[in-house]
Motif scaffolding. Structure first.
Motif, PDB file in Angstrom:
ATOM      1  N   ALA A 124      21.382  22.065  19.254  1.00 28.10           N
ATOM      2  CA  ALA A 124      20.753  23.283  18.317  1.00 28.10           C
ATOM      3  C   ALA A 124      19.254  23.086  18.482  1.00 28.10           C
ATOM      4  O   ALA A 124      18.764  24.365  18.028  1.00 28.10           O
ATOM      5  N   ALA A 125      18.499  21.915  17.666  1.00 26.08           N
ATOM      6  CA  ALA A 125      17.817  22.152  17.094  1.00 26.08           C
ATOM      7  C   ALA A 125      16.198  22.300  18.166  1.00 26.08           C
ATOM      8  O   ALA A 125      15.540  22.824  17.807  1.00 26.08           O
ATOM      9  N   ASP A 185      23.471  25.619  11.301  1.00 26.79           N
ATOM     10  CA  ASP A 185      22.773  26.855  12.124  1.00 26.79           C
ATOM     11  C   ASP A 185      21.838  27.885  10.943  1.00 26.79           C
ATOM     12  O   ASP A 185      20.651  28.338  11.552  1.00 26.79           O
ATOM     13  N   ALA A 230      13.247  27.041  11.112  1.00 24.93           N
ATOM     14  CA  ALA A 230      11.703  27.663  12.027  1.00 24.93           C
ATOM     15  C   ALA A 230      11.214  28.282  11.508  1.00 24.93           C
ATOM     16  O   ALA A 230      10.023  28.952  12.394  1.00 24.93           O
ATOM     17  N   SER A 231      12.017  28.875  10.633  1.00 24.62           N
ATOM     18  CA  SER A 231      11.002  29.775   9.821  1.00 24.62           C
ATOM     19  C   SER A 231      10.032  29.388   8.624  1.00 24.62           C
ATOM     20  O   SER A 231       8.815  30.133   8.273  1.00 24.62           O
ATOM     21  N   ALA A 277      16.697  23.785  20.785  1.00 22.19           N
ATOM     22  CA  ALA A 277      16.580  25.139  21.071  1.00 22.19           C
ATOM     23  C   ALA A 277      15.182  26.335  20.381  1.00 22.19           C
ATOM     24  O   ALA A 277      14.895  27.218  20.638  1.00 22.19           O
ATOM     25  N   ARG A 278      15.611  25.179  19.291  1.00 22.72           N
ATOM     26  CA  ARG A 278      14.504  26.460  17.989  1.00 22.72           C
ATOM     27  C   ARG A 278      13.335  25.657  17.751  1.00 22.72           C
ATOM     28  O   ARG A 278      12.336  26.546  17.081  1.00 22.72           O
ATOM     29  N   LEU A 303      18.982  25.434  10.546  1.00 24.34           N
ATOM     30  CA  LEU A 303      17.582  24.833  11.634  1.00 24.34           C
ATOM     31  C   LEU A 303      17.327  26.642  11.677  1.00 24.34           C
ATOM     32  O   LEU A 303      15.693  26.297  11.341  1.00 24.34           O
ATOM     33  N   ASN A 304      17.996  27.150  11.399  1.00 24.56           N
ATOM     34  CA  ASN A 304      16.964  28.878  11.150  1.00 24.56           C
ATOM     35  C   ASN A 304      16.100  29.678  10.208  1.00 24.56           C
ATOM     36  O   ASN A 304      15.088  29.474  10.509  1.00 24.56           O
ATOM     37  N   ILE A 348      12.478  23.066  16.608  1.00 25.34           N
ATOM     38  CA  ILE A 348      13.109  22.231  15.415  1.00 25.34           C
ATOM     39  C   ILE A 348      13.092  20.660  15.476  1.00 25.34           C
ATOM     40  O   ILE A 348      13.988  20.199  16.614  1.00 25.34           O
TER      41      ILE A 348
END
Length: 197
Positions: free
Chosen positions: A26-27, A188, A195-196, A29-30, A191-192, A32
């Motif tokens: 998951a990380a 999630d 990423a921000s 993919a972003r 992670l968001n 991270i």
């Protein structure tokens, strides 16, 4: 520049197992980078007057958690075998995780330990089980001896002190940019956030 997310986990934690099995994918993919942060919940629970997991202290909560784990593992395609006893003693595993992190193999080792514990129902305080996890992570057997070095013992103590300073009260916990997110169901969002920033 890629964002960073601290993943604070405890080997006795059921929901940390779920996060460990999906966080890297998951990380990535972003964009991270995950920072693997083992710590011990025992001292944090003791400060609240607890002598064991709240899932043992509050039977209804415990029954819910085990059924929730069954449902989530089915939905994620994970085998699930509750360990006995629970919670497991993850002291040796946590020390080894610090050594594995230094060797660049924290993710592989941590996942292997969690699979042994929660998929196979093995005792992760058993040195033979941990040696198998170590081998599965592709780590040299010679490195295992570092886990008993005073520097690693001190490092784990410091990890737990850092967790307390961050006001962590459970696992898994995720920290990004000074923001705390608690629980596998907040991965999630964490992670968001990472990423921000």
């Amino acid at each position: 520049m890629a964002g960073r997310l601290q993943f604070w986990f405890e080997f006795a934690s059921t929901y940390s197992f779920l996060s460990a099995m999906r966080i890297e994918e998951a990380a990535t993919a972003r964009g991270i980078t995950v920072e693997w942060q083992p710590f011990l919940l025992g001292p944090i629970f003791a400060a609240q007057g607890w002598t064991t997991s709240p899932f043992n202290l509050y039977p209804a909560k415990g029954r819910y958690m085990w059924r929730d784990m069954e449902r989530l593992c089915i939905s994620r395609g994970l085998q699930f075998h509750p360990p006995d006893p629970f919670p497991q003693n993850g002291l040796k595993a946590a020390r080894l995780a610090l050594v594995a992190r230094d060797a660049g193999a924290a993710a592989a080792f941590v996942r292997s330990v969690y699979v042994s514990e929660f998929c196979l129902g093995q005792d992760i305080s058993d040195s033979a089980v941990l040696a198998q996890c170590w081998a599965e992570a592709g780590l040299s057997p010679d490195l295992m001896t570092r886990a008993t070095a005073p520097a690693i013992k001190t490092a784990l103590f410091e990890q737990t002190a850092k967790a307390q300073a961050l006001d962590l009260f459970g696992a898994p916990s995720f920290v990004a940019g000074g923001e705390l997110f608690w629980g596998d169901d907040r991965l999630d969002e964490a992670l968001n956030w990472a990423a921000s920033i």
